[in-house]
Design a protein around this motif. Structure first.
Motif, PDB file in Angstrom:
ATOM      1  N   LEU A 209       0.789   7.497  -4.074  1.00 19.98           N
ATOM      2  CA  LEU A 209       0.987   7.706  -2.638  1.00 19.98           C
ATOM      3  C   LEU A 209       0.644   6.392  -1.942  1.00 19.98           C
ATOM      4  O   LEU A 209      -0.515   6.031  -1.799  1.00 19.98           O
ATOM      5  CB  LEU A 209       0.120   8.846  -2.126  1.00 19.98           C
ATOM      6  CG  LEU A 209       0.386   9.282  -0.684  1.00 19.98           C
ATOM      7  CD1 LEU A 209       1.807   9.785  -0.511  1.00 19.98           C
ATOM      8  CD2 LEU A 209      -0.598  10.361  -0.256  1.00 19.98           C
ATOM      9  N   PHE A 210       1.662   5.677  -1.508  1.00 20.71           N
ATOM     10  CA  PHE A 210       1.471   4.333  -0.966  1.00 20.71           C
ATOM     11  C   PHE A 210       1.007   4.377   0.492  1.00 20.71           C
ATOM     12  O   PHE A 210      -0.063   3.890   0.827  1.00 20.71           O
ATOM     13  CB  PHE A 210       2.782   3.552  -1.088  1.00 20.71           C
ATOM     14  CG  PHE A 210       2.766   2.225  -0.406  1.00 20.71           C
ATOM     15  CD1 PHE A 210       2.018   1.181  -0.914  1.00 20.71           C
ATOM     16  CD2 PHE A 210       3.495   2.009   0.765  1.00 20.71           C
ATOM     17  CE1 PHE A 210       1.994  -0.057  -0.284  1.00 20.71           C
ATOM     18  CE2 PHE A 210       3.480   0.777   1.400  1.00 20.71           C
ATOM     19  CZ  PHE A 210       2.725  -0.254   0.873  1.00 20.71           C
ATOM     20  N   LEU A 211       1.831   4.897   1.377  1.00 20.91           N
ATOM     21  CA  LEU A 211       1.604   4.985   2.827  1.00 20.91           C
ATOM     22  C   LEU A 211       1.513   3.616   3.482  1.00 20.91           C
ATOM     23  O   LEU A 211       2.242   3.316   4.414  1.00 20.91           O
ATOM     24  CB  LEU A 211       0.378   5.833   3.157  1.00 20.91           C
ATOM     25  CG  LEU A 211       0.434   7.286   2.655  1.00 20.91           C
ATOM     26  CD1 LEU A 211      -0.817   8.038   3.107  1.00 20.91           C
ATOM     27  CD2 LEU A 211       1.686   8.008   3.134  1.00 20.91           C
ATOM     28  N   ASP A 212       0.608   2.765   3.012  1.00 19.53           N
ATOM     29  CA  ASP A 212       0.507   1.387   3.512  1.00 19.53           C
ATOM     30  C   ASP A 212      -0.509   0.646   2.661  1.00 19.53           C
ATOM     31  O   ASP A 212      -1.372   1.255   2.016  1.00 19.53           O
ATOM     32  CB  ASP A 212       0.088   1.374   4.990  1.00 19.53           C
ATOM     33  CG  ASP A 212       0.206  -0.014   5.627  1.00 19.53           C
ATOM     34  OD1 ASP A 212       0.893  -0.877   5.042  1.00 19.53           O
ATOM     35  OD2 ASP A 212      -0.374  -0.233   6.707  1.00 19.53           O
ATOM     36  N   TRP A 213      -0.417  -0.712   2.666  1.00 17.53           N
ATOM     37  CA  TRP A 213      -1.422  -1.536   1.984  1.00 17.53           C
ATOM     38  C   TRP A 213      -2.665  -1.611   2.865  1.00 17.53           C
ATOM     39  O   TRP A 213      -2.899  -2.607   3.546  1.00 17.53           O
ATOM     40  CB  TRP A 213      -0.889  -2.948   1.753  1.00 17.53           C
ATOM     41  CG  TRP A 213      -0.005  -3.186   0.579  1.00 17.53           C
ATOM     42  CD1 TRP A 213       1.209  -3.802   0.586  1.00 17.53           C
ATOM     43  CD2 TRP A 213      -0.237  -2.856  -0.795  1.00 17.53           C
ATOM     44  NE1 TRP A 213       1.734  -3.876  -0.675  1.00 17.53           N
ATOM     45  CE2 TRP A 213       0.870  -3.303  -1.543  1.00 17.53           C
ATOM     46  CE3 TRP A 213      -1.287  -2.217  -1.461  1.00 17.53           C
ATOM     47  CZ2 TRP A 213       0.952  -3.135  -2.932  1.00 17.53           C
ATOM     48  CZ3 TRP A 213      -1.187  -2.044  -2.837  1.00 17.53           C
ATOM     49  CH2 TRP A 213      -0.086  -2.496  -3.551  1.00 17.53           C
TER      50      TRP A 213
END
Length: 781
Positions: A516-520
């Motif tokens: 689950l990436f969503l954001d760095w």
């Protein structure tokens, strides 16, 4: 399948897949050469040649390089190219020559099926040409099979010994009598059961020279330098510093090094470039070694490329050629993304003259859009973003031409927005939508990029982004074709999210089999994250809206009902201050964080109960003004969504200082970065996911913002920053141009609209109005 059915679906019915020896044998980092001689009574005005290869090819006609291809794809519906070669043909004898490659393994843009091949056909009037056993071929054993990958994501380094290579093999007068006959298989044999048109433009090509020779160095070659598998790691075991260079480099004159020693030269191309290097060497006695190393950064104090060896993704961009006696010429096969080139010459017993240039390549993004401002910094940023988008537009949208060249789909969404404002071509985007939808898990989650062997890169949130790009394609073009085509894949993906929805909370929960990436950033991602569920909500409502447009009520209604329930579930996470919490943990507890990300998407979704005033004044504006440092800092990629909500709510002017602060250093480098301060050698300095100021500046200073599908309606509300501004957007209806200029205490404003486009004009000091007439509209404010 009947012959008549074959004729309808493919131009290749009389052609065969060919390869030296057996097409499934010894494929690791393999190269093959092909030639076909034929005669023409006359040259046709147009001469379409259909060609493809698994994995790739470089095409020459009568000694001239013509094109490279095909686009990345899947063998089940493998892509082919159509190339008009008329201008390369002559009356009488002609020669087609092809260098083809198969890596023998999968990577982040290719999935091997264990077979290699070249397939060619043409028909010009009565003349017919087809790849078959009559062609000549040679397995290119001059290239080592045993070299290291250039990165975890890409192909192997190319190490070629020109003493074993046939010089001038692609020239029409080359004698190929000793070459062999290829093995051949019918055009629709497994694994290539079906072939499809590329559907995008062929890549553009041009020659580019370095802009400067920065430095020269010398030293003792490290142990094992002749047998190395990795010329880049080898170089890190040696003295890599350079002294400022005073000599010219056209050609580069290299004094003898003597055996066991090297001379090194550091070149600067001025900004990130993409392509493959060509070398011409004079004076060789045979056995001289020339190594290359491609990097994005240098330490200017020591003139050292990348101070330490990269460990992230095992980046090792480089290659080697070993000279034959006399004159040598070689063009490396794979295109690289880099700014700085280190050329290392070893074991030369006499002086050499070396000519070098880059064969630049990229998607033909003709600039039809533009941006001008009296603020030169903003113009520099816009130009940098436009060039970065060019660098990341190849056979697909790629995250970076340097480390990965992978079609990451969260990145591609931003790149499509850039392209729509720069050029208007939606073909790369549409092809990418199809490719992402073609590679899924058994429960129908798309991979983060495709084609790919990266089973660690399955991102459920990017599946939702993929759905939203189907909406984006409709929004740009007015066509619902993408949803109609991918309806089944969309419905199956939604079934996954239904399965992952917690019955008690009504929210989708994180599936720890995937990423689950969503954001760095340090964003809450466990349990039931709010940002994840907001993306689900937006996807449900956008695709339901498309189904309504398509008059598919039965498909729209379930999504609308689900979205309605999801809104209620998300509403329970709004705290007493009217801010949205970041989710529910595995124990069922609402977390305390109220991130920028959650407030931004809630505002974009119009979530009922959210205190918009508090979200802006307590969360978004302090961040954009530099007054607070949030725990979950939006990355240089994700901040595009923050910019969008600021633009939509009258805060566009607040963005400009932020953009100048963080993007001017990128402009000084020449391309936008993976993050605000990337680590040298580890993170990319050429990442188009952060090139979004390209369209944000058009929307703010230019004032042109799309408000209906296919650009049939816009909102015009420019930010009067500086003394003047101008912007052009190429739309499906024609170009829209805005222009304004300060004249004393007044502003002269112009808006040029194509036929069929309405504009809602929102300017300070005048009543909001709608312009529905094409042509130029002017006013003074």
């Amino acid at each position: 399948m009947s012959m008549s059915a074959k004729t309808k679906i493919s131009p290749f019915v009389n052609s065969k897949w060919i390869w030296p020896d057996w097409p499934a044998w010894d494929l690791a980092n393999s190269y093959a050469l092909f030639r076909k001689t034929f005669s023409l009574d006359r040259v046709p005005a147009r001469a379409p040649l259909f060609i493809t290869a698994d994995q790739s090819y470089r095409l020459y006609v009568n000694g001239c390089f013509v094109s490279r291809g095909p686009a990345r794809g899947f063998q089940a519906h493998w892509p082919y190219d159509e190339v008009d070669i008329a201008r390369y043909l002559v009356t009488g004898r002609n020669v087609i020559a092809v260098r083809a490659h198969n890596p023998g393994r999968s990577n982040f843009q290719y999935l091997t099926q264990g077979f290699a091949g070249l397939l060619v056909t043409a028909k010009w009037g009565a003349f017919k040409l087809a790849s078959d056993e009559s062609w000549k071929c040679l397995r290119q054993e001059s290239v080592s099979h045993d070299t290291v990958q250039e990165s975890l994501q890409l192909f192997n380094q190319e190490h070629v010994d020109l003493r074993l290579d046939p010089p001038g093999w692609f020239q029409p007068d080359f004698d190929d009598a000793s070459w062999g006959k290829p093995s051949a298989r019918v055009w629709d044999a497994a694994p290539w059961f079906s072939l499809e048109e590329r559907g995008t433009a062929l890549l553009a090509e041009r020659e580019v020279k370095p802009v400067a020779l920065l430095g020269a160095g010398a030293g003792i070659s490290a142990d094992g330098y002749r047998q190395t598998r990795d010329v880049v790691t080898l170089r890190y075991r040696e003295d890599r510093t350079h002294r400022p260079a005073k000599q010219g480099f056209e050609p580069l004159e290299v004094p003898a090094t003597d055996e066991g020693r090297f001379r090194s030269y550091l070149f600067d191309f001025g900004k990130t470039v993409v392509g493959n290097m060509s070398f011409e060497i004079e004076g060789a006695q045979g056995g001289e070694i020339i190594d290359t190393h491609y990097t994005e950064t240098v330490d200017m104090a020591t003139l050292t490329a990348d101070l330490k060896i990269p460990t992230h993704c095992r980046v090792a961009f480089g290659g080697r050629l070993i000279c034959r006696a006399g004159v040598n010429a070689h063009t490396f096969y794979h295109h690289e993304g880099f700014r700085y080139l280190v050329v290392t010459v070893r074991d030369s017993r006499t002086s050499l003259k070396i000519g070098l240039h880059l064969n630049w390549t990229g998607y033909p993004l003709e600039r039809k859009g533009g941006f001008e401002s009296s603020d030169g910094d903003l113009e520099k940023i816009w130009e940098t973003c436009a060039w970065t988008q060019q660098c990341c537009s190849l056979d697909a949208y790629v995250d970076t031409p340097w480390r990965e060249q992978a079609q990451w789909w969260g990145d591609a969404r931003v790149q499509a927005w850039n392209t729509f404002h720069l050029n208007g071509d939606a073909r790369l985007f549409r092809r990418g939508i199809a490719q992402i939808g073609s590679q899924t898990t058994p429960d129908h989650v798309t991979y983060g990029h495709a084609p790919t062997m990266a089973h660690e890169c399955i991102l459920p949130d990017f599946t939702l982004i993929w759905m939203l790009t189907i909406w984006d394609y409709y929004w740009q073009t007015g066509s619902t074709e993408a949803l109609a085509t991918h309806h089944e894949a969309v419905q199956k993906a939604f079934d996954y999210f239904r399965k992952m929805t917690d019955k008690r909370s009504g929210l989708a929960v994180y599936d720890d089999r995937y990423w689950l990436f969503l954001d760095w950033t340090n964003l809450f991602k466990d349990g039931a994250p709010t940002v994840y569920n907001l993306w689900l909500l937006i996807a449900l409502e956008k695709l339901a809206q498309m189904y309504r447009v398509m008059r598919r009520t039965k498909d729209a209604a379930p999504l609308e009902a689900w979205a309605k329930k999801l809104r209620v579930s998300l509403g329970r996470l709004i705290d007493k201050d009217g801010l949205l919490r970041d989710g529910i943990d595995r124990k069922g507890k609402i977390v305390s964080e109220t991130s920028i990300h959650s407030q931004t998407l809630a505002l974009l979704a119009g979530l009922k109960g959210l205190n918009a005033k508090a979200a802006f004044e307590r969360i978004l504006l302090p961040f954009i003004r530099g007054e607070s440092q949030p725990k979950a800092l939006p990355s240089a990629y994700w901040v595009t969504y923050v910019f969008s909500i600021l633009e939509d709510n009258g805060y566009a002017a607040e963005m400009l200082p932020f953009i100048k602060k963080y993007w001017l250093p990128m402009a000084a480098h020449g391309t936008t970065w993976e993050n605000y301060q990337p680590r040298r050698g580890e993170e990319s300095f050429s990442h188009a996911w952060s090139a979004h100021p390209l369209f944000h500046l058009v929307r703010t200073v230019g004032g042109i913002e799309q408000s209906a599908p296919a650009w049939k309606e816009i909102i015009f509300r420019p930010v009067f920053h500086g003394e003047q501004g101008r912007a052009t957007v190429p739309t499906p209806q024609g170009s829209i141009t805005s222009e304004w200029k300060r004249e004393g205490n007044r502003l002269a404003v112009k808006l040029q609209l194509p036929k069929g486009v309405k504009a809602r004009v929102e300017l300070p000091g005048i009543k909001t109005r709608v312009i529905a007439k094409s042509g130029k509209w002017t006013c003074a404010v």
